[in-house]
Design an enzyme around this catalytic site. Structure first.
Site, PDB file in Angstrom:
ATOM      1  N   TRP A  87       0.809  -1.218   0.000  1.00 28.21           N
ATOM      2  CA  TRP A  87       0.000   0.000   0.000  1.00 28.21           C
ATOM      3  C   TRP A  87       0.838   1.261   0.000  1.00 28.21           C
ATOM      4  O   TRP A  87       0.316   2.357  -0.182  1.00 28.21           O
ATOM      5  CB  TRP A  87      -0.908   0.015   1.245  1.00 28.21           C
ATOM      6  N   HIS A 102      -3.488  -6.330  -4.978  1.00 28.73           N
ATOM      7  CA  HIS A 102      -2.970  -5.175  -4.239  1.00 28.73           C
ATOM      8  C   HIS A 102      -3.215  -5.381  -2.746  1.00 28.73           C
ATOM      9  O   HIS A 102      -3.960  -6.284  -2.337  1.00 28.73           O
ATOM     10  CB  HIS A 102      -3.671  -3.895  -4.727  1.00 28.73           C
ATOM     11  N   GLY A 119       6.883  -6.185  -0.721  1.00 24.97           N
ATOM     12  CA  GLY A 119       6.233  -6.217   0.590  1.00 24.97           C
ATOM     13  C   GLY A 119       7.196  -6.678   1.653  1.00 24.97           C
ATOM     14  O   GLY A 119       8.413  -6.507   1.529  1.00 24.97           O
ATOM     15  N   GLU A 157      10.875  -7.768  -3.870  1.00 26.82           N
ATOM     16  CA  GLU A 157      11.338  -6.466  -3.374  1.00 26.82           C
ATOM     17  C   GLU A 157      10.837  -6.355  -1.938  1.00 26.82           C
ATOM     18  O   GLU A 157       9.649  -6.103  -1.716  1.00 26.82           O
ATOM     19  CB  GLU A 157      10.728  -5.324  -4.198  1.00 26.82           C
ATOM     20  N   CYS A 169      10.288   1.686   1.856  1.00 28.38           N
ATOM     21  CA  CYS A 169      11.305   0.632   1.989  1.00 28.38           C
ATOM     22  C   CYS A 169      12.689   1.243   1.915  1.00 28.38           C
ATOM     23  O   CYS A 169      13.598   0.805   2.601  1.00 28.38           O
ATOM     24  CB  CYS A 169      11.116  -0.406   0.895  1.00 28.38           C
TER      25      CYS A 169
HETATM   26  P1  NAP Z   1       2.932  -6.969   3.428  1.00 29.97           P
HETATM   27  O1  NAP Z   1       2.116  -7.166   4.621  1.00 29.97           O
HETATM   28  O2  NAP Z   1       3.954  -7.978   3.097  1.00 29.97           O
HETATM   29  O3  NAP Z   1       1.906  -6.799   2.208  1.00 29.97           O
HETATM   30  C1  NAP Z   1       2.351  -6.641   0.879  1.00 29.97           C
HETATM   31  C2  NAP Z   1       1.432  -7.403  -0.039  1.00 29.97           C
HETATM   32  O4  NAP Z   1       1.611  -8.799   0.190  1.00 29.97           O
HETATM   33  C3  NAP Z   1      -0.048  -7.144   0.214  1.00 29.97           C
HETATM   34  O5  NAP Z   1      -0.735  -7.208  -1.010  1.00 29.97           O
HETATM   35  C4  NAP Z   1      -0.434  -8.294   1.121  1.00 29.97           C
HETATM   36  O6  NAP Z   1      -1.821  -8.588   1.072  1.00 29.97           O
HETATM   37  C5  NAP Z   1       0.377  -9.415   0.534  1.00 29.97           C
HETATM   38  N1  NAP Z   1       0.707 -10.496   1.447  1.00 29.97           N
HETATM   39  C6  NAP Z   1       0.939 -10.422   2.781  1.00 29.97           C
HETATM   40  N2  NAP Z   1       1.246 -11.639   3.270  1.00 29.97           N
HETATM   41  C7  NAP Z   1       1.187 -12.500   2.224  1.00 29.97           C
HETATM   42  C8  NAP Z   1       1.399 -13.901   2.088  1.00 29.97           C
HETATM   43  N3  NAP Z   1       1.746 -14.664   3.117  1.00 29.97           N
HETATM   44  N4  NAP Z   1       1.244 -14.463   0.867  1.00 29.97           N
HETATM   45  C9  NAP Z   1       0.920 -13.703  -0.193  1.00 29.97           C
HETATM   46  N5  NAP Z   1       0.701 -12.380  -0.127  1.00 29.97           N
HETATM   47  C10 NAP Z   1       0.854 -11.771   1.063  1.00 29.97           C
HETATM   48  O7  NAP Z   1       3.709  -5.592   3.451  1.00 29.97           O
HETATM   49  P2  NAP Z   1       3.111  -4.165   3.782  1.00 29.97           P
HETATM   50  O8  NAP Z   1       3.063  -4.028   5.248  1.00 29.97           O
HETATM   51  O9  NAP Z   1       1.885  -3.905   2.999  1.00 29.97           O
HETATM   52  O10 NAP Z   1       4.242  -3.252   3.155  1.00 29.97           O
HETATM   53  C11 NAP Z   1       5.339  -2.845   3.850  1.00 29.97           C
HETATM   54  C12 NAP Z   1       6.560  -3.692   3.504  1.00 29.97           C
HETATM   55  O11 NAP Z   1       6.826  -3.601   2.107  1.00 29.97           O
HETATM   56  C13 NAP Z   1       7.791  -3.155   4.177  1.00 29.97           C
HETATM   57  O12 NAP Z   1       8.564  -4.202   4.658  1.00 29.97           O
HETATM   58  C14 NAP Z   1       8.511  -2.423   3.060  1.00 29.97           C
HETATM   59  O13 NAP Z   1       9.872  -2.267   3.262  1.00 29.97           O
HETATM   60  C15 NAP Z   1       8.205  -3.282   1.902  1.00 29.97           C
HETATM   61  N6  NAP Z   1       8.399  -2.581   0.631  1.00 29.97           N
HETATM   62  C16 NAP Z   1       9.468  -2.909  -0.149  1.00 29.97           C
HETATM   63  C17 NAP Z   1       9.708  -2.216  -1.326  1.00 29.97           C
HETATM   64  C18 NAP Z   1      10.873  -2.553  -2.202  1.00 29.97           C
HETATM   65  O14 NAP Z   1      10.891  -2.084  -3.341  1.00 29.97           O
HETATM   66  N7  NAP Z   1      11.821  -3.335  -1.773  1.00 29.97           N
HETATM   67  C19 NAP Z   1       8.864  -1.172  -1.689  1.00 29.97           C
HETATM   68  C20 NAP Z   1       7.793  -0.854  -0.855  1.00 29.97           C
HETATM   69  C21 NAP Z   1       7.571  -1.578   0.307  1.00 29.97           C
HETATM   70  P3  NAP Z   1      -2.838  -8.078   2.233  1.00 29.97           P
HETATM   71  O15 NAP Z   1      -2.790  -6.598   2.217  1.00 29.97           O
HETATM   72  O16 NAP Z   1      -4.132  -8.642   1.799  1.00 29.97           O
HETATM   73  O17 NAP Z   1      -2.311  -8.671   3.506  1.00 29.97           O
END
Ligand code: NAP
Length: 461
Positions: free
Chosen positions: A137, A162, A213, A235, A269
């Site tokens: 998000w 998403h 994520g 990522e 991130c």
């Molecule tokens: P998240 O909880 O991992 O969610 C990201 C996406 O993954 C969401 O669509 C989520 O769906 C889905 N998801 C969560 N658990 C999953 C699973 N076990 N299997 C499949 N899909 C799953 O992360 P967030 O809290 O939204 O985002 C923050 C994280 O993203 C931070 O760690 C940040 O550093 C990282 N990030 C990295 C980058 C990069 O380019 N390296 C860029 C931006 C953010 P739901 O919403 O339905 O749970």
């Protein structure tokens, strides 16, 4: 585990504004079937045709800039001014891939001696097919566009799962590509929870996945795709260092440090999270940095004067609060901020934490909020050791005007991005991604578009 509702909940007030029914398994199956069928036609289209549609999408996005920016702010709390900039960046990224994709994916001929007996031999970048993007998000448009623009230009089709708290941004993107003229099935939003991702990944018609994520989400998607022998790009998180050496322009470094930490309300991130400062300038930097952090305006993200809006989720606020509490309890000094803001919404004060020690959770974990940790080091060796001392390796920043020190940082910082005298930003022209537990694969540039291709070796006798 109760699935996360798919809903727009305003982080500035906590109010649930709209909820959405998740897609049924039948709807998901239909979406995969349409995507798969569309790919058979889409992969045969010319680069010029794809580019014309992508440029049209960019124009529409520019026309929608104000309304989509407001929607982003409403759904996840980024300041309106940064939301406008994000939408504009997406249009720019689309145009960049529209212009360059054909050259980036041109056949690569090899010299005749390298392919004995061939009248011609070359490597071709062929599209993979249906690619699933699982997205976060925090940059609800940019994260998706930096996948979608190259993937579509390469001749793939995309499915988007998403984050559950930005359904309207997700639906907007599907609508945008449709209005631009992309055929149905080229880009489809699936309104599904995280638990439904596995079924999509295991479908043989889905050929690859990209996830941006958290680490646990990356582990899960990576494991399933490993089992299925499918290509992935991951990522993941980061805890980027921001090193300040004695030769740096301290006032400028402090000014950029604030933006590097607090951009997107501290939820990036590639935000700088650990500020590693040479002893000779530590006190001066700490003063200049803290002064600026304390002066930031926290409030309604729709207000043009606001610098820092709310965190996107209540859980995110709790996590940040717990990390700061833990550091405080273990003896850290809080130079400014340190608490959630009283009142509705999920606001946290811009915070500087000094006297960090390795037993504090903040030392090793990613802090997803406007909270900076300060570290004092004696020399460049200690700075690099500390900078590389986490499990992450996403971005990194170092401030020094000494050319030898610059070369040391470029060579020795173990990260996907090294930025000298600036802050880590993603550009269409430069590859973006991490190493270690920050993930693998690259987005953007030639490297990003080639991730969604398989490389065919062609030998013609
Ligand atoms: P998240 O909880 O991992 O969610 C990201 C996406 O993954 C969401 O669509 C989520 O769906 C889905 N998801 C969560 N658990 C999953 C699973 N076990 N299997 C499949 N899909 C799953 O992360 P967030 O809290 O939204 O985002 C923050 C994280 O993203 C931070 O760690 C940040 O550093 C990282 N990030 C990295 C980058 C990069 O380019 N390296 C860029 C931006 C953010 P739901 O919403 O339905 O749970």
């Amino acid at each position: 585990m109760t699935p996360m509702p798919i809903a727009t909940q305003n982080p500035a007030t906590g109010e649930i504004l709209e909820t959405f029914d998740a897609h049924t398994p039948e709807q998901v199956q239909a979406a995969i079937a349409t995507a798969h069928a569309t790919f058979q036609e889409w992969r045969l289209t010319s680069f010029a045709h794809r580019a014309a549609l992508l440029r049209r999408a960019a124009d529409l996005l520019d026309e929608d800039n104000e309304s989509i920016a407001r929607l982003m702010t409403l759904e996840m709390g980024k300041t309106l001014k940064s939301a406008r900039a994000e939408a504009a960046k997406c249009a720019k990224g689309m145009r960049w891939y529209a212009e360059h994709a054909e050259a980036l994916l041109a056949d690569e001929p090899v010299d005749p001696p390298a392919a004995v007996g061939a009248s011609r031999a070359f490597a071709r970048y062929a599209p993979l097919g249906v690619v699933l993007a699982v997205m976060p998000w925090n940059f609800p448009l940019w994260q998706v566009v930096r996948f979608a623009a190259p993937a579509l230009m390469a001749g793939n089709v995309g499915l988007l799962k998403h984050a559950s708290n930005v359904p309207q941004c997700a639906l907007y993107l599907e609508d945008l590509f449709r209005r631009a003229g992309f055929p149905a099935g080229c880009f489809t939003t699936l309104l599904i929870g995280a638990r439904e991702v596995e079924g999509v990944l295991r479908d043989p018609r889905v050929r690859a996945a990209t996830l941006t994520g958290s680490e646990p989400a990356g582990q899960s998607v990576g494991a399933i795709c490993g089992d299925e022998i499918k290509k992935t790009v991951l990522e993941l998180g980061g805890s980027d260092p921001f090193v300040v050496m004695p030769s740096a322009d301290l006032e400028r470094a402090a000014e950029v440090a604030v933006t590097a930490r607090c951009q997107n309300n501290g939820q990036s991130c590639i935000a700088a999270k650990r500020f590693i400062v040479h002893d000779a300038v530590y006190d001066a930097f700490a003063e200049a940095f803290t002064r600026r952090m304390a002066a930031l305006v926290v409030g309604d993200p729709m207000d043009e004067a606001t610098d820092v809006g709310p965190l996107a989720t209540e859980g995110g606020l709790r996590d940040v609060d717990a990390l700061v509490d833990d550091a405080r309890a273990k003896g850290a000094s809080i130079l400014c901020g340190g608490r959630p803001v009283d009142g509705p919404g999920w606001f946290f004060e811009p915070t500087v934490v000094a006297d960090m020690t390795p037993d504090m959770a903040m030392y090793a974990e990613e802090v997803f909020g406007p909270v900076a940790g300060l570290y004092r080091v004696a020399d460049i060796d200690e700075a690099i050791t500390l900078a590389n001392g986490t499990t992450f390796g996403l971005g990194s920043n170092a401030w020094t005007t000494d050319p030898d020190e610059q070369d040391r940082f470029v060579r020795d910082l173990d990260a996907g991005v090294v930025t000298i005298n600036g802050m880590t930003i993603s550009y269409p022209e430069l590859p973006f991604g991490g190493t270690k537990r920050s993930g693998y694969g690259r987005e953007l540039s030639a490297h990003g578009i080639r991730e969604f291709c398989q490389i065919k070796a062609v030998w013609v006798g």
